[in-house]
Design a protein around this motif. Structure first.
Motif, short mmCIF file in Angstrom:
data_model
loop_
_atom_site.label_atom_id
_atom_site.label_comp_id
_atom_site.label_asym_id
_atom_site.label_seq_id
_atom_site.Cartn_x
_atom_site.Cartn_y
_atom_site.Cartn_z
N ILE A 288 0.90 -1.15 -0.06
CA ILE A 288 0.50 0.01 0.11
C ILE A 288 0.80 1.25 0.06
N TYR A 289 0.52 2.08 -1.03
CA TYR A 289 1.55 3.31 -1.53
C TYR A 289 0.69 4.53 -1.46
N ASN B 221 6.20 12.69 3.00
CA ASN B 221 6.83 11.63 2.74
C ASN B 221 6.98 10.32 1.40
N ARG B 222 7.57 9.70 1.53
CA ARG B 222 7.78 8.41 1.30
C ARG B 222 7.59 7.07 2.22
N GLU B 223 6.13 6.66 1.98
CA GLU B 223 5.57 5.58 3.16
C GLU B 223 5.11 4.69 2.34
N VAL B 224 5.30 3.57 2.80
CA VAL B 224 4.50 2.61 2.52
C VAL B 224 4.77 1.17 3.61
N THR B 225 3.42 0.33 3.22
CA THR B 225 3.11 -0.78 4.23
C THR B 225 2.86 -1.55 3.40
N LEU B 226 4.10 -3.12 3.74
CA LEU B 226 4.72 -3.82 3.58
C LEU B 226 3.24 -5.09 3.80
#
Length: 186
Positions: free
Chosen positions: A90-91, A98-103
């Motif tokens: 999810i990005y 910001n540069r945050e993703v969820t894996l």
């Protein structure tokens, strides 16, 4: 005599003058309309572009990779992610603040380097904060371990109960294993 010699016709000259004035009138009206259309289009473009960018920053993209397949995703900042089967990423459609993703699952990250904007990957048990590097992250929810393997650069491995400015720094060819039951780090 002179007028006859140069073929001067006062009536024709009047007609030409009327036609010229009429043409200039239509030309000025058309110019004003074109100027208004171009101004309106420019205003709508820039207003729409800015609001569209804001909407993209809040738009979350979710990629679910079916079992038995591999998927490569190019992110808006130039980073690339290769996801293994059964994984979910999810990005935001566009990284703005910001540069945050969820894996959830397994992914290999080739992160574009931006000194002022660290790249953060969140999982349920462990997160990592990087500036520009290549690393693998295995974090399936039903696995007994979460594994972070660094190939190039450096990463800050941050367990879920730590703050984002804390954690364990990994160097190339290092790996951290986290027991998902006990939280123990190896």
């Amino acid at each position: 005599n002179i007028n006859n010699k140069i073929n001067f016709d006062p009536v024709t000259l009047q007609d030409k003058s009327k036609k010229r004035r009429l043409f200039l009138h239509y030309l000025s009206v058309a110019s004003v309309i074109i100027l208004l259309l171009v101004s309106s289009a420019t205003l709508m473009y820039f207003h729409g572009y800015k609001s569209g960018t804001k909407e993209l920053a809040h738009t979350q993209v979710e990629i679910n990779v079916p079992l038995g397949t591999i998927s490569t995703i190019a992110l808006s900042d130039g980073s690339q992610v290769i996801l293994n089967g059964g994984s979910k990423l999810i990005y935001p459609a566009t990284f703005i603040h910001n540069r945050e993703v969820t894996l959830s699952g397994e992914g290999f990250f080739d992160v574009a380097k931006y000194e002022k904007k660290p790249f953060i990957v969140h999982t349920t048990k462990l997160s990592t904060k990087v500036l520009g590097t290549r690393f693998g992250f295995k974090a399936y929810d039903d696995d007994s371990q979460t594994i972070l393997t660094l190939e190039e650069g450096s990463v800050n491995a941050i367990p879920a109960n730590y703050h984002l400015n804390e954690g364990i720094i990994l160097r190339p060819n290092q790996q951290i294993l986290m027991d998902n039951q006990t939280g123990e780090l190896i």
